[in-house]
Design a protein around this motif. Structure first.
Motif, PDB file in Angstrom:
ATOM      1  N   ARG A 105      35.803 -59.768  15.297  1.00 18.79           N
ATOM      2  CA  ARG A 105      35.762 -61.211  15.623  1.00 18.79           C
ATOM      3  C   ARG A 105      37.083 -61.648  16.241  1.00 18.79           C
ATOM      4  NH1 ARG A 105      32.114 -61.427  11.650  1.00 18.79           N
ATOM      5  NH2 ARG A 105      33.492 -61.404   9.864  1.00 18.79           N
ATOM      6  N   HIS A 110      31.500 -61.341  19.832  1.00 19.83           N
ATOM      7  CA  HIS A 110      30.641 -62.381  19.266  1.00 19.83           C
ATOM      8  C   HIS A 110      29.797 -61.774  18.147  1.00 19.83           C
ATOM      9  CE1 HIS A 110      27.317 -60.735  21.688  1.00 19.83           C
ATOM     10  NE2 HIS A 110      28.194 -60.693  22.691  1.00 19.83           N
ATOM     11  N   GLN A 111      29.248 -62.644  17.298  1.00 23.87           N
ATOM     12  CA  GLN A 111      28.551 -62.175  16.102  1.00 23.87           C
ATOM     13  C   GLN A 111      27.357 -61.277  16.428  1.00 23.87           C
ATOM     14  OE1 GLN A 111      29.717 -62.569  12.901  1.00 23.87           O
ATOM     15  NE2 GLN A 111      28.181 -61.001  12.495  1.00 23.87           N
ATOM     16  N   ASP A 115      26.845 -57.532  14.966  1.00 21.19           N
ATOM     17  CA  ASP A 115      25.610 -57.119  14.289  1.00 21.19           C
ATOM     18  C   ASP A 115      24.979 -55.917  14.982  1.00 21.19           C
ATOM     19  OD1 ASP A 115      25.917 -59.168  12.452  1.00 21.19           O
ATOM     20  OD2 ASP A 115      24.442 -60.483  13.406  1.00 21.19           O
TER      21      ASP A 115
END
Length: 130
Positions: A105, A110-111, A115
């Protein structure tokens, strides 16, 4: 092969020239076949540990390189905590993996990308090909 494959513990040879690591050509072939490549946390696969210790930043250099090759849906984690001996500085075991996510991060990932790398790319591969 024309089938998708997994390279479970394979860092970038362009980042660190270790025989276990993949060349860009090999990575791109796996990417193009819809396979996945798991980043190894084994320090000698990440860097020359005689010159400097492996760290979270070292891990990020390998991931960055694979992302530069279009690996957003190819790169995953192949940590190998049960076979690497001493892991990189900042990651003692699986309980420290949130530190890697936080470093991603802070590095600008980005998330959704985090993931993808942590679990989604591997899950998608397994669900679509096994």
């Amino acid at each position: 092969t024309e089938a998708p494959i997994i390279a479970t513990h394979s860092n970038s040879r362009a980042v660190y020239n270790h025989t276990r690591n993949l060349t860009d050509e090999q990575f791109c072939a796996i990417r193009d076949l819809g396979g996945i490549v798991g980043i190894s946390l084994c320090p000698p696969h990440l860097t020359n540990t005689k010159e400097a210790p492996a760290t979270i930043d070292t891990i990020l250099r390998h991931i960055d390189h694979y992302l530069d090759l279009g690996g957003e849906y190819t790169v995953s984690l192949g940590c190998d905590f049960d076979g690497i001996g001493t892991p990189p500085m900042g990651i003692r075991n699986v309980s420290d993996m949130p530190a890697l996510a936080e470093a991603m991060r802070a590095h600008g990932y980005h998330q959704e990308l985090i993931d993808n790398i942590f679990w989604r790319n591997a899950r998608n591969f397994v669900c679509n090909h096994l």
